[in-house]
Design a protein around this motif. Structure first.
Motif, mmCIF file in Angstrom:
data_model
loop_
_atom_site.group_PDB
_atom_site.id
_atom_site.type_symbol
_atom_site.label_atom_id
_atom_site.label_comp_id
_atom_site.label_asym_id
_atom_site.label_seq_id
_atom_site.Cartn_x
_atom_site.Cartn_y
_atom_site.Cartn_z
ATOM 1 N N ILE B 440 -39.115 44.323 -11.347
ATOM 2 C CA ILE B 440 -37.963 43.460 -11.606
ATOM 3 C C ILE B 440 -37.685 43.386 -13.107
ATOM 4 O O ILE B 440 -38.445 42.771 -13.846
ATOM 5 C CB ILE B 440 -38.192 42.036 -11.067
ATOM 6 C CG1 ILE B 440 -38.659 42.081 -9.614
ATOM 7 C CG2 ILE B 440 -36.926 41.202 -11.215
ATOM 8 C CD1 ILE B 440 -39.040 40.723 -9.045
ATOM 9 N N PRO B 441 -36.607 44.003 -13.566
ATOM 10 C CA PRO B 441 -36.266 43.902 -14.980
ATOM 11 C C PRO B 441 -35.578 42.563 -15.261
ATOM 12 O O PRO B 441 -35.175 41.875 -14.328
ATOM 13 C CB PRO B 441 -35.285 45.054 -15.176
ATOM 14 C CG PRO B 441 -34.676 45.280 -13.840
ATOM 15 C CD PRO B 441 -35.632 44.781 -12.798
ATOM 16 N N ALA B 442 -35.453 42.213 -16.511
ATOM 17 C CA ALA B 442 -34.762 40.968 -16.840
ATOM 18 C C ALA B 442 -33.265 41.231 -16.903
ATOM 19 O O ALA B 442 -32.835 42.344 -17.183
ATOM 20 C CB ALA B 442 -35.249 40.447 -18.182
ATOM 21 N N ARG B 443 -32.485 40.190 -16.626
ATOM 22 C CA ARG B 443 -31.040 40.405 -16.734
ATOM 23 C C ARG B 443 -30.425 39.433 -17.728
ATOM 24 O O ARG B 443 -30.954 38.341 -17.966
ATOM 25 C CB ARG B 443 -30.374 40.340 -15.365
ATOM 26 C CG ARG B 443 -29.987 39.020 -14.832
ATOM 27 C CD ARG B 443 -29.446 39.193 -13.403
ATOM 28 N NE ARG B 443 -29.441 37.909 -12.740
ATOM 29 C CZ ARG B 443 -28.344 37.298 -12.290
ATOM 30 N NH1 ARG B 443 -27.177 37.865 -12.393
ATOM 31 N NH2 ARG B 443 -28.434 36.104 -11.729
ATOM 32 N N SER B 444 -29.339 39.871 -18.326
ATOM 33 C CA SER B 444 -28.601 39.011 -19.244
ATOM 34 C C SER B 444 -27.294 38.666 -18.554
ATOM 35 O O SER B 444 -26.822 39.422 -17.713
ATOM 36 C CB SER B 444 -28.311 39.763 -20.539
ATOM 37 O OG SER B 444 -27.506 40.884 -20.252
ATOM 38 N N LEU B 445 -26.733 37.529 -18.894
ATOM 39 C CA LEU B 445 -25.457 37.150 -18.292
ATOM 40 C C LEU B 445 -24.339 37.336 -19.313
ATOM 41 O O LEU B 445 -24.532 37.088 -20.505
ATOM 42 C CB LEU B 445 -25.510 35.697 -17.824
ATOM 43 C CG LEU B 445 -26.602 35.393 -16.796
ATOM 44 C CD1 LEU B 445 -26.590 33.907 -16.425
ATOM 45 C CD2 LEU B 445 -26.436 36.255 -15.540
ATOM 46 N N PRO B 446 -23.180 37.761 -18.841
ATOM 47 C CA PRO B 446 -22.063 37.977 -19.763
ATOM 48 C C PRO B 446 -21.722 36.707 -20.544
ATOM 49 O O PRO B 446 -21.805 35.595 -20.020
ATOM 50 C CB PRO B 446 -20.911 38.361 -18.838
ATOM 51 C CG PRO B 446 -21.568 38.928 -17.620
ATOM 52 C CD PRO B 446 -22.842 38.153 -17.467
ATOM 53 N N GLY B 447 -21.360 36.885 -21.777
ATOM 54 C CA GLY B 447 -20.886 35.765 -22.584
ATOM 55 C C GLY B 447 -21.980 34.981 -23.268
ATOM 56 O O GLY B 447 -21.699 34.086 -24.060
ATOM 57 N N VAL B 448 -23.252 35.290 -22.961
ATOM 58 C CA VAL B 448 -24.330 34.469 -23.497
ATOM 59 C C VAL B 448 -24.693 34.871 -24.930
ATOM 60 O O VAL B 448 -24.813 34.033 -25.813
ATOM 61 C CB VAL B 448 -25.560 34.531 -22.565
ATOM 62 C CG1 VAL B 448 -26.778 33.898 -23.223
ATOM 63 C CG2 VAL B 448 -25.244 33.822 -21.252
#
Ligand SMILES: Cc1ncc(C[n+]2csc(CCOP(=O)(O)OP(=O)(O)O)c2C)c(N)n1
Ligand code: SF4
Ligand SMILES: [Mg+2]
Lengths: 351, 613
Positions: B440-448
């Motif tokens: 499970i890789p980490a995810r980033s959220l748009p706009g952050v």
């Protein structure tokens, strides 16, 4: 083949915008489209528009479907979040994204195959919902990526490279959008950056769905004699209806010194879009007149360009749905979960 | 089932163990009248279930409602009818034929019943319902509606349902509409009084108040799942109407209208979009999930078929999504208002290319609630679509369920979502890099944060998120995703296992078959056949499932589809040899009954039925 990064040379004298960024910062990786492809010029115009609007890169969401045109979000704003989705379905992804986070600036890039054939339904419904986004339809009359089949925007009488003639009537995204109630409809030509950049800026500022249909010649499959979406044909038959100038909110005072016979439309954030009619009496806030004019020019074999229609105060998706002003992704969980007491109370009714 | 296995009290009257079936015409308001009947029995503290058998039609076709009362709590469908309320002349023949010998029929005697329809072994109660309603009410609509209420009154009298219970329900329902309450009260009395005056209680069945429902409520699976979405913090829902999933979004909307208004502005803390089709519905869910919202879509088989391309995108681009598949019969339009468990193959591997999805199989509305919440946690933890596969019977019928509980300490499992600080503290962020070794890789959220930006794509990408057409780099990511999904097996709700001493045969099932299978196990135990029980609750299968299968000589898989989809998945995905598996299948579209399971098990084990004694 992996994507190729552009060499990152910074020129010390490059112009910087309010965020201290240069136009290079708004670029993406090296395009892999055919040399001379209209889509690349549109990419350049997008880059310039975002730069001139001083847009923070990571507050932009760029989305696309599938096609040569849909590849282009890789080629601009490399520091913006992107979503290259599936063929014809970008509008729904953009709708859901916008529903969840209304504070980002959305740009969707699509092609005429992507929007007018496989994705026609989603295109229409995103217009109906007036999703707050800039929708770039990079229109070349063919399916570029699958090697030159006619698309639904091919004109009657237009000839494919192999010689066959299209006889079915085209779907014109601009007139379609007008009849569907679109709140912003523009058409331009990839070869006319001077016209395109202010239109993109106005579209990005517009609250609601802003369609920008850009005739964007496919040099490989649809730029020959007999094609009605070639550079030569478009240059010859393009007909600018209105000249558009976009004036961001802070520059308004200077810009008022502009030339005489302009119409000014104030956008939701206070910025101004100015029109100067090239055709006498053209009123870009009159939907029916815009439609009629479009059809009239079409009958003469001409393509109306410019910001054709604008309705700056329309309701967008969030107004229809009455959602809170805060982006839903930012609402804390405590405000979303009603808790155990409410659950007990609810269940007391289920007896 | 054998009548004689039922407990008998004095004079061959059976208490709290029987089936009432109501035959009516759809679109006449009978559904709510029947619901009242069931609710009244529930309020008397007696275990009860109600199954609506309805056509794909708005008005004018036959429809039935089956109420099973069972003091032992066996509430699966039982096709053995004790009392038929025959209100549809078009189906008289079939309805009367279904009544067991010694049972009874209530019919509308406003018109004489065809002589040929009478049976000697069945009691007939004629009540001139239509005549009474014509005399007492005005207008066709009201007369038709009130006829339903009048038969409820008659059944109440014959089964000794407390009239006060029904009156209380009417008051709750119509407190704001006095004239409706008045007509309903009149109608109830019409039926009740007629039955009391004209018939001594000759019915072989009757009700007696119990106290079995103190901790229970009545709810449908769709209501419960919708409530689960509210409690899990889902903010975006997109859907395209389809029976039997429609009521899930209806319920979500009405819960939200009550519970999800911003106190200051009165605006919505949710966004429900009625999409133009299921392709768009799942697209919207993916868009919202990509942004970091908890998003879901309720649908049924045809919708799942349309969503296939996008489901592959979600799997490969690793976007959380929750899909409720309220199953109905297929293929194609099938029998759209009938229940089935026929979507397993489709959802387990939805989309082209190599995919494998996380599935959950709730057995009842209670589990629809808890599994819904869990589904959002799993979808975000594993960054992938999660399917909650119920069916029409669970989704649309009212079930008696243990009251739902909520732990206020619950914190959503958002999985590996990077904050702006996390991102700022990193050298570089790569979306598909498996840093922790769990796939499970980490995810980033748009706009952050600008550092989190990347291009989400359904096209080939390497572990750094870059476009690639390099086979090795592509395969690397595909293998990692496979590992990730395998890891979900033990994170799913554990299977339900019941073991008895000495059993060598296991009965295996899933979802809404649970009640019928457990009842069958009891019935077969009475015959001396001992069986272990396994209810599969999720996919990929956990080790407990495999161990159960391997430790039994024979595993009989009971499910509601033609192709033994669960059995075949077990064969494919566990080490169990084919020789240890067989199946009992019922895919006729009605909720499963114990009778079918008992017959099927006897047959598979080569046993002769025990003579009723
Ligand atoms: C479901 C599906 N069907 C077909 C395709 C193949 N396909 C890829 S791009 C394309 C046409 C693209 O045309 P257009 O949107 O006009 O983009 P252009 O390449 O002309 O810019 C097609 C048919 C696909 N990717 N997905
Ligand atoms: S095929 Fe046509 S549309 Fe595609 S990149 Fe080449 S010129 Fe552009
Ligand atoms: Mg094209």
């Amino acid at each position: 083949m992996t994507q190729t990064a552009k060499p990152s040379v910074r020129h010390p004298r490059l112009k910087r915008n309010k965020l201290g960024l240069t136009q290079r910062d708004y670029e993406g990786s090296q395009s892999t489209l055919c040399a001379g492809c209209g889509h690349d010029s549109i990419t350049a115009a997008i880059t310039q528009a975002f730069f001139e609007l001083d847009m923070p890169l990571h507050r932009v969401a760029k989305l696309s479907g599938i096609g040569c045109s849909s590849k282009t979000p890789t080629y601009f704003l490399s520091e913006a979040h992107g979503f290259n989705s599936v063929h014809g379905r970008m509008p729904s992804i953009a709708t859901g994204a916008n529903a969840a986070n209304r504070d980002l600036s959305y740009i969707g890039v699509s092609g005429d195959g992507d929007s007018l054939s496989i994705g026609l339904g989603q295109f229409c419904h995103a217009i109906r919902r007036n999703v707050n986004m800039l929708y770039m339809l990079e229109n070349n009359g063919v399916y570029g990526l699958t090697k030159g089949q006619f698309s639904a925007s091919a004109d009657v009488g237009s000839r494919a490279k192999r010689g066959e003639e299209n006889r079915m009537s085209p779907i014109d995204p601009a007139s379609l959008a007008l009849t569907l109630g679109a709140s912003f409809v523009a058409r331009s030509f990839s070869g006319d950056k001077k016209q395109l950049v202010p239109i993109i800026k106005a579209a990005l500022t517009h609250r609601g769905f802003a369609l920008v249909d850009v005739i964007s010649p496919c040099v490989t499959f649809n730029d020959h004699e007999g094609s009605t979406k070639s550079y030569a044909h478009t240059r010859e038959h393009g007909h600018e209806v209105v000249e558009t100038d976009f004036v961001p909110i802070l520059h308004e005072i200077q810009a008022q010194q502009d030339h005489g016979s302009t119409t000014a439309v104030t956008m939701h954030d206070g910025s101004v879009v100015r029109f100067r009619s090239v055709d006498e009496g053209y009123d870009p806030t009159d939907r029916d007149a815009a439609y009629a004019h479009l059809k009239e020019l079409q009958a003469k074999g001409e393509v109306a360009t410019g910001l054709l229609f604008i309705e700056p105060t329309s309701m967008d998706l969030h107004a229809f749905e009455n959602t809170v002003d805060q982006p839903l992704v930012d609402v804390p969980f405590e405000k979303l979960c009603p808790g155990s007491e409410v659950l007990a109370e609810l269940q007391s009714r289920w007896r | 089932m054998d009548r004689d296995s039922r407990d008998r009290t004095d004079d061959f009257v059976v208490t709290n163990d029987f089936v009432v079936k109501v035959a009516t015409v759809n679109g006449t308001g009978s559904a709510s009248a029947n619901g009242m009947l069931m609710q009244a029995i529930f309020r008397m503290g007696i275990p009860v279930s109600g199954k609506n058998v309805f056509p794909s039609n708005i008005q004018g076709l036959p429809t039935w409602y089956e109420i099973r009362v069972n003091k032992h709590g066996h509430l699966a469908r039982n096709p053995d009818v004790d009392l038929m309320v025959a209100m549809n002349p078009k189906t008289y023949e079939q309805d009367i034929a279904e009544v067991r010998p010694g049972g009874a029929v209530i019919y509308d005697s406003s018109w004489p019943l065809d002589e040929e329809l009478f049976r000697k072994d069945v009691l007939f109660f004629g009540i001139p319902l239509s005549h009474m309603c014509v005399e007492n009410f005005k207008g066709d609509r009201e007369r038709i509606l009130m006829k339903n209420i009048a038969y409820v009154g008659a059944v109440a009298a014959l089964l000794s349902i407390d009239l006060e219970v029904i009156k209380g329900m009417l008051e709750e329902k119509f407190s704001a509409k006095q004239h409706l309450m008045d007509s309903n009260n009149v109608a109830i009395r019409l039926g009740y009084d007629y039955a009391t005056e004209h018939f001594d209680c000759l019915l072989p069945i009757r009700l007696e108040a119990m106290d079995a429902n103190r901790d229970s409520v009545l709810m449908t699976g769709n209501m419960a799942a919708a409530l689960g979405c509210v409690y899990a913090g889902a903010t975006v829902g997109a859907w395209y109407p389809i029976t039997p999933a429609t009521s899930l979004m209806d319920a979500f909307r009405s819960f939200c209208a009550e519970l999800r208004k911003d106190p200051e502005t009165g605006k919505n803390l949710y966004c429900v979009i009625q999409a133009e089709d299921e392709l768009a519905a799942i697209g919207m869910v993916l868009g919202a999930g990509w942004m970091g919202a908890r998003a879901f879509t309720p649908t049924s088989g045809p919708g799942i078929s349309l969503m296939n391309e996008m489901l592959g995108l979600a799997y490969y681009a690793e976007i959380p999504a929750v899909i409720f598949d309220v199953q109905r019969t297929g293929p194609s339009t099938g029998m759209p208002t009938r229940t089935q468990q026929g979507d397993l193959f489709t959802i387990a591997f939805a989309s082209h290319g190599d995919t494998k999805h996380i599935l959950m199989f709730p057995a009842d509305p209670g589990e629809c609630f808890y599994f819904a919440v869990k589904a959002f946690d799993l979808a975000e933890r594993f960054q992938t679509p999660v399917f909650v596969a119920s069916d029409l019977d669970i989704g649309m019928n009212d079930w008696v369920c243990k009251k739902l509980e909520w732990d206020d300490a619950y914190v959503p499992d958002r999985g590996k979502v990077l904050s702006a600080e996390d991102l700022q503290g990193m050298d570089a962020f790569y979306r598909y890099l498996d840093v922790d070794g769990d796939g499970i890789p980490a995810r980033s959220l748009p706009g952050v944060d600008p550092k989190g930006a990347y291009l989400t794509r359904g096209s080939g990408h390497d572990r750094f998120g870059r476009y690639t057409e390099d086979g090795d780099l592509y395969q690397d990511v595909m293998d990692r995703i496979a590992r990730k999904i395998e890891g979900a097996a033990e994170a799913l709700p554990p299977p339900e296992v019941r073991l008895v001493d000495g059993a060598t045969v296991g009965l295996v099932t899933m979802g809404g078959c649970r009640g019928a299978v457990l009842e069958a196990i009891e019935l077969l135990a009475d015959e001396g056949i001992t069986l272990d029980f396994l209810r599969v609750t999720g996919f990929p299968f956990c080790t407990a499932v495999e161990e159960f299968l391997l430790s039994h000589d024979v595993n009989i898989v009971v499910e509601q589809n033609r192709d033994a989809q669960l059995m075949r998945l077990l064969l494919l995905e566990t080490a169990v040899p084919k020789s240890k598996l067989s199946s009992v299948l019922d895919y006729r579209g009605a909720p499963l009954s114990a009778e079918v399971v008992v017959g099927g098990v006897r047959d598979r084990l080569g046993l002769v039925p025990v003579e009723a004694g």
